[in-house]
Write a protein that holds these residues in place. Sequence first.
Motif, PDB file in Angstrom:
ATOM      1  N   ARG A  62       0.836  -1.201   0.000  1.00 47.37           N
ATOM      2  CA  ARG A  62       0.000   0.000   0.000  1.00 47.37           C
ATOM      3  C   ARG A  62       0.877   1.259   0.000  1.00 47.37           C
ATOM      4  NH1 ARG A  62      -3.584  -1.905   3.369  1.00 47.37           N
ATOM      5  NH2 ARG A  62      -2.452  -1.241   5.208  1.00 47.37           N
ATOM      6  N   VAL A  63       1.939   1.259   0.813  1.00 47.00           N
ATOM      7  CA  VAL A  63       2.857   2.407   0.853  1.00 47.00           C
ATOM      8  C   VAL A  63       3.576   2.560  -0.482  1.00 47.00           C
ATOM      9  CG1 VAL A  63       4.992   3.265   1.898  1.00 47.00           C
ATOM     10  CG2 VAL A  63       3.169   2.376   3.350  1.00 47.00           C
ATOM     11  N   MET A 115      -1.545  12.046  -7.648  1.00 45.69           N
ATOM     12  CA  MET A 115      -2.431  12.663  -6.654  1.00 45.69           C
ATOM     13  C   MET A 115      -2.181  14.164  -6.553  1.00 45.69           C
ATOM     14  SD  MET A 115      -2.865   9.910  -3.546  1.00 45.69           S
ATOM     15  CE  MET A 115      -1.135   9.610  -3.282  1.00 45.69           C
ATOM     16  N   ASP A 148       1.921   6.735  -6.681  1.00 43.09           N
ATOM     17  CA  ASP A 148       0.780   7.582  -7.044  1.00 43.09           C
ATOM     18  C   ASP A 148       0.945   9.039  -6.611  1.00 43.09           C
ATOM     19  OD1 ASP A 148      -0.448   5.413  -8.157  1.00 43.09           O
ATOM     20  OD2 ASP A 148      -1.812   5.051  -6.477  1.00 43.09           O
ATOM     21  N   TYR A 149       2.033   9.371  -5.938  1.00 46.83           N
ATOM     22  CA  TYR A 149       2.223  10.717  -5.396  1.00 46.83           C
ATOM     23  C   TYR A 149       2.059  11.792  -6.469  1.00 46.83           C
ATOM     24  CZ  TYR A 149       4.464  14.758  -3.293  1.00 46.83           C
ATOM     25  OH  TYR A 149       4.734  16.027  -2.843  1.00 46.83           O
ATOM     26  N   LYS A 191       0.709  13.108   4.414  1.00 52.14           N
ATOM     27  CA  LYS A 191       1.283  12.006   5.192  1.00 52.14           C
ATOM     28  C   LYS A 191       2.582  11.517   4.562  1.00 52.14           C
ATOM     29  CE  LYS A 191      -2.780   9.932   7.344  1.00 52.14           C
ATOM     30  NZ  LYS A 191      -3.644   8.741   7.398  1.00 52.14           N
ATOM     31  N   LEU A 192       2.582  11.373   3.238  1.00 48.82           N
ATOM     32  CA  LEU A 192       3.794  10.929   2.554  1.00 48.82           C
ATOM     33  C   LEU A 192       4.940  11.918   2.755  1.00 48.82           C
ATOM     34  CD1 LEU A 192       2.365   9.582  -0.805  1.00 48.82           C
ATOM     35  CD2 LEU A 192       3.613   8.260   0.900  1.00 48.82           C
ATOM     36  N   LYS A 230      -3.328  12.106   2.005  1.00 50.61           N
ATOM     37  CA  LYS A 230      -2.302  11.130   1.638  1.00 50.61           C
ATOM     38  C   LYS A 230      -0.983  11.813   1.293  1.00 50.61           C
ATOM     39  CE  LYS A 230      -4.652   7.043  -0.077  1.00 50.61           C
ATOM     40  NZ  LYS A 230      -4.808   6.141  -1.218  1.00 50.61           N
ATOM     41  N   ARG A 243      -9.126  13.765   0.332  1.00 46.51           N
ATOM     42  CA  ARG A 243      -8.509  12.460   0.585  1.00 46.51           C
ATOM     43  C   ARG A 243      -7.084  12.426   0.019  1.00 46.51           C
ATOM     44  NH1 ARG A 243     -12.424   9.673  -1.380  1.00 46.51           N
ATOM     45  NH2 ARG A 243     -11.535   9.349  -3.437  1.00 46.51           N
ATOM     46  N   TYR A 244      -6.911  12.940  -1.190  1.00 49.81           N
ATOM     47  CA  TYR A 244      -5.587  12.981  -1.806  1.00 49.81           C
ATOM     48  C   TYR A 244      -4.661  13.913  -1.025  1.00 49.81           C
ATOM     49  CZ  TYR A 244      -7.623  10.726  -5.931  1.00 49.81           C
ATOM     50  OH  TYR A 244      -8.254   9.867  -6.790  1.00 49.81           O
ATOM     51  N   GLN A 268       2.498   1.674  -3.400  1.00 48.51           N
ATOM     52  CA  GLN A 268       1.531   2.200  -4.365  1.00 48.51           C
ATOM     53  C   GLN A 268       1.310   3.699  -4.143  1.00 48.51           C
ATOM     54  OE1 GLN A 268       0.210   0.431  -6.958  1.00 48.51           O
ATOM     55  NE2 GLN A 268      -0.529   2.414  -7.640  1.00 48.51           N
ATOM     56  N   ASP A 269       1.216   4.117  -2.877  1.00 51.54           N
ATOM     57  CA  ASP A 269       1.047   5.542  -2.579  1.00 51.54           C
ATOM     58  C   ASP A 269       2.255   6.349  -3.053  1.00 51.54           C
ATOM     59  OD1 ASP A 269      -1.452   5.161  -1.530  1.00 51.54           O
ATOM     60  OD2 ASP A 269      -0.801   5.230   0.572  1.00 51.54           O
TER      61      ASP A 269
END
Length: 123
Positions: free
Chosen positions: A13-14, A24, A20-21, A97-98, A94, A90-91, A16-17
């Motif tokens: 999951r991390v 997003m 996707d940075y 957080k990243l 994320k 939501r994006y 993928q995030d």
Amino acid sequence: MVELEPALEAIQRVEQDLRDYHWMAKEIHDIQDWDKHQKQYPREVWESLLGAGTAQYGIEASLPKAQGVNSDVTYREAQKLLRKWERMKRYERKVKKLEASVAMLQDERERAVAEGILGIEDV
């Protein structure tokens, strides 16, 4: 082996995030630009444009209407705006957080790799 599955899922999951940075961040920017564009015209202009798509005469007026479906154009547009706004929030959560997680990395090499993946210079 069963105890490793949640950890592997979290790692995937991390990962993928991280991948996707960029997407997003671009989506957040696009939604914010779209919102600015919407606000430059008065409400009456948008209502007239939205109402133009509603069939009020001709053969469409005689066809049966779907049951349980809201045909109010303003309601549908409000729902669409709400979904866009929630997606953007939501994006944003994320992305923040990243960025915060990368900034907390102690190992300089790990931080440099993570920043390279994200495509950011300084967090």
